[in-house]
Design an enzyme around this catalytic site. Structure first.
Site, mmCIF file in Angstrom:
data_model
loop_
_atom_site.group_PDB
_atom_site.id
_atom_site.type_symbol
_atom_site.label_atom_id
_atom_site.label_comp_id
_atom_site.label_asym_id
_atom_site.label_seq_id
_atom_site.Cartn_x
_atom_site.Cartn_y
_atom_site.Cartn_z
ATOM 1 N N HIS A 208 -4.773 4.073 -9.436
ATOM 2 C CA HIS A 208 -3.852 4.170 -8.293
ATOM 3 C C HIS A 208 -4.131 5.329 -7.349
ATOM 4 O O HIS A 208 -3.409 5.508 -6.381
ATOM 5 C CB HIS A 208 -2.401 4.245 -8.776
ATOM 6 C CG HIS A 208 -2.067 5.550 -9.445
ATOM 7 N ND1 HIS A 208 -2.266 5.773 -10.778
ATOM 8 C CD2 HIS A 208 -1.563 6.700 -8.952
ATOM 9 C CE1 HIS A 208 -1.888 7.007 -11.092
ATOM 10 N NE2 HIS A 208 -1.461 7.599 -9.994
HETATM 11 C C1 UD1 Z 1 2.748 8.684 -6.438
HETATM 12 C C2 UD1 Z 1 2.317 10.133 -6.469
HETATM 13 C C3 UD1 Z 1 1.121 10.290 -7.398
HETATM 14 C C4 UD1 Z 1 1.414 9.725 -8.768
HETATM 15 C C5 UD1 Z 1 1.889 8.276 -8.632
HETATM 16 C C6 UD1 Z 1 2.316 7.814 -9.998
HETATM 17 C C7 UD1 Z 1 2.625 11.475 -4.422
HETATM 18 C C8 UD1 Z 1 1.951 12.040 -3.246
HETATM 19 N N1 UD1 Z 1 1.905 10.604 -5.168
HETATM 20 O O1 UD1 Z 1 1.694 7.928 -5.861
HETATM 21 O O2 UD1 Z 1 0.824 11.674 -7.548
HETATM 22 O O3 UD1 Z 1 0.247 9.776 -9.538
HETATM 23 O O4 UD1 Z 1 3.025 8.214 -7.743
HETATM 24 O O5 UD1 Z 1 2.509 6.449 -10.075
HETATM 25 O O6 UD1 Z 1 3.754 11.799 -4.692
HETATM 26 N N2 UD1 Z 1 5.437 1.251 -3.919
HETATM 27 C C9 UD1 Z 1 6.117 0.112 -4.279
HETATM 28 N N3 UD1 Z 1 7.151 0.251 -5.172
HETATM 29 C C10 UD1 Z 1 7.551 1.434 -5.683
HETATM 30 C C11 UD1 Z 1 6.863 2.580 -5.299
HETATM 31 C C12 UD1 Z 1 5.800 2.478 -4.414
HETATM 32 O O7 UD1 Z 1 5.801 -0.979 -3.845
HETATM 33 O O8 UD1 Z 1 8.493 1.468 -6.481
HETATM 34 C C13 UD1 Z 1 4.277 1.115 -2.990
HETATM 35 C C14 UD1 Z 1 4.652 1.322 -1.529
HETATM 36 O O9 UD1 Z 1 3.893 0.455 -0.757
HETATM 37 C C15 UD1 Z 1 4.208 2.760 -1.266
HETATM 38 C C16 UD1 Z 1 3.008 2.895 -2.199
HETATM 39 O O10 UD1 Z 1 3.308 2.112 -3.320
HETATM 40 O O11 UD1 Z 1 3.889 2.999 0.067
HETATM 41 C C17 UD1 Z 1 2.723 4.320 -2.606
HETATM 42 O O12 UD1 Z 1 3.862 4.940 -3.180
HETATM 43 P P1 UD1 Z 1 4.027 6.546 -3.179
HETATM 44 O O13 UD1 Z 1 5.182 6.960 -4.010
HETATM 45 O O14 UD1 Z 1 3.972 7.065 -1.788
HETATM 46 O O15 UD1 Z 1 2.684 7.035 -3.830
HETATM 47 P P2 UD1 Z 1 1.959 6.544 -5.155
HETATM 48 O O16 UD1 Z 1 0.641 6.017 -4.772
HETATM 49 O O17 UD1 Z 1 2.882 5.690 -5.941
HETATM 50 N N1 UDP Z 2 2.344 3.906 -17.589
HETATM 51 C C1 UDP Z 2 3.251 2.878 -17.872
HETATM 52 N N2 UDP Z 2 2.969 1.605 -17.442
HETATM 53 C C2 UDP Z 2 1.841 1.305 -16.750
HETATM 54 C C3 UDP Z 2 0.929 2.348 -16.447
HETATM 55 C C4 UDP Z 2 1.220 3.639 -16.889
HETATM 56 O O1 UDP Z 2 4.282 3.122 -18.512
HETATM 57 O O2 UDP Z 2 1.649 0.131 -16.383
HETATM 58 C C5 UDP Z 2 2.669 5.282 -18.023
HETATM 59 C C6 UDP Z 2 1.615 6.041 -18.763
HETATM 60 O O3 UDP Z 2 1.641 5.772 -20.139
HETATM 61 C C7 UDP Z 2 2.021 7.479 -18.457
HETATM 62 C C8 UDP Z 2 2.542 7.403 -17.064
HETATM 63 O O4 UDP Z 2 2.866 6.033 -16.831
HETATM 64 O O5 UDP Z 2 3.067 7.877 -19.336
HETATM 65 C C9 UDP Z 2 1.530 7.881 -16.059
HETATM 66 O O6 UDP Z 2 1.989 7.632 -14.764
HETATM 67 P P1 UDP Z 2 1.021 7.359 -13.547
HETATM 68 O O7 UDP Z 2 -0.332 6.953 -14.019
HETATM 69 O O8 UDP Z 2 1.750 6.442 -12.638
HETATM 70 O O9 UDP Z 2 0.983 8.772 -12.799
HETATM 71 P P2 UDP Z 2 0.068 10.090 -12.960
HETATM 72 O O10 UDP Z 2 0.189 10.553 -14.364
HETATM 73 O O11 UDP Z 2 -1.311 9.748 -12.546
HETATM 74 O O12 UDP Z 2 0.676 11.031 -11.973
#
Ligand code: UD1
Ligand code: UDP
Length: 369
Positions: A208
């Protein structure tokens, strides 16, 4: 008098961390705990499911900010969080991790006189300022009164940045507290069997990071390499919402998802942990998954050039393979051939990090009065 502590959570990886801290604090009469959800993640599969599975109570306040550009999302969180803090007047705001919610709430809290700020998972550095999370880490740590570190690099980095040593408290890894608490339930979940996969007979993958998934010219070749791995061993891929569209385009351009690639919606914590414990191999760019595989002793290939979690590489089972598809494929084939990295579990990843945080907060409380 009790210490009013306000915990902040916003995005998926925050929930595992907050679950452990919440549980440790509510067990002690010294604390009055409240919980704010910023709403950065809002899909049921990215938010509500984790509250249910991890036993986190419904948040006292949900800011419902939703998605946006970095500035829009950060600003919206700040705007909506400020009146909540002013009204509830916690003694201490506790933020975790490195997402936009972390930095936004840290900035708000520190600008209100008399409110302390603690950061859980402080001091991690990728030294790559093109990563949005690195900016969030730098801002949050610069502002925090108490910095709880999860691995030795955290303390080293903070000292090098001139943070007074008395603010730094090595406590270990709260993510691993939650992992250890939930291993028995994950073992009972039977997720692998439901998907018809043999034990240790599949790989599990998550992707992601914007640097991997936003540009089809980067994502496509990485996925082509994954398809080569999937031709030898099923690869289960729960897809983060950010990655959905690019994946669909890649699949369509190839005339469909290749055999062996098992595409799933994002999984709940128990299903994902269940699959992780029985996987032959993890391929990921997740911060949390690098740590969890190290705690479980499972080979992990990280599709990044750097990591802010060097303990997972120095002592754990993690290997950085960067964004080079050939390097990824070769490293995966090496694991399949039985040549895998051995590791051990870093110190303080023992399931008691949140208890050490609670201890430190009680000490800090006494010093304050
Ligand atoms: C965010 C965090 C990242 C973390 C990740 C974990 C920041 C800058 N990034 O990234 O550090 O590793 O979460 O998962 O804070 N969206 C949905 N549904 C949701 C949430 C998001 O559809 O419930 C989609 C939207 O199109 C949104 C995109 O995902 O624009 C990105 O979401 P966002 O929270 O901005 O960043 P992540 O890539 O999820
Ligand atoms: N995780 C989950 N379901 C998924 C993918 C990840 O529960 O489909 C869990 C994973 O085990 C870990 C956490 O989500 O506990 C990590 O979150 P993510 O990878 O979204 O964010 P990051 O750690 O990179 O910020």
């Amino acid at each position: 008098m009790t210490l009013r502590v306000m915990l902040i959570a916003g995005a998926r990886p925050n929930f595992m961390k907050i679950a452990a801290v919440h549980r440790a604090l509510v067990a002690r009469p010294a604390f009055e705990v409240s919980l704010v959800h910023t709403g950065q993640h809002y899909d049921a599969a990215m938010s509500r499911l984790f509250f249910e599975e991890l036993g986190i109570p419904a948040p006292d306040v949900n800011l419902d900010v939703g998605s946006g550009t970095h500035a829009v999302q950060t600003a919206e969180i700040m705007k909506r969080f400020e009146p909540v803090v002013l009204e509830r007047r916690p003694h201490l705001v506790v933020v975790v991790g490195d997402v936009n919610s972390t930095a936004a709430c840290a900035m708000v809290a520190k600008k209100i006189a008399g409110i302390g700020l603690a950061h859980v998972e402080a001091g991690l550095r990728s030294f790559d300022r093109t990563m949005p999370e690195e900016i969030n880490r730098l801002v949050t740590d610069a502002l925090s009164d108490l910095l709880f570190t999860s691995e030795p690099s955290g303390e080293r980095n903070l000292r090098a940045e001139g943070i007074p040593p008395e603010r730094i408290v090595p406590v270990g890894n709260v993510m691993i507290d939650t992992l250890r608490t939930h291993l028995p339930r994950a073992a009972a979940a039977g997720t692998r069997g439901r998907l018809g996969l043999p034990p240790k007979g599949y790989a599990l993958m998550t992707l992601h990071r914007p640097s991997n998934v936003d540009d089809p010219a980067v994502f496509g070749p990485l996925m082509d390499a994954i398809a080569e791995v999937a031709a030898r061993l099923p690869v289960v891929f729960p897809v983060h919402p950010r990655t959905r569209t690019t994946l669909e385009r890649w699949g369509a351009a190839r005339g469909g998802v290749p055999a062996g690639l098992v595409v799933q919606d994002p999984l709940g914590y128990l299903d994902f942990l269940s699959l992780m414990t029985e996987a032959r191999l993890l391929m990921t760019d997740s911060g949390g998954v690098q740590e969890e595989t190290t705690a479980l002793g499972i080979p992990c290939l990280t599709l990044r050039e750097n990591t802010e979690r060097p303990a997972t590489v120095d002592v754990g089972t993690n290997r950085l393979v960067g964004q080079d598809p050939a390097r990824l494929r070769d490293a995966a084939f090496e694991v399949l051939a039985g040549r895998e990295k051995q590791g051990r579990v870093p110190e303080g990843w023992d399931g008691r990090a949140a208890v050490r945080i609670a201890d430190a907060l009680e000490r800090w409380d006494r010093r304050l009065r």
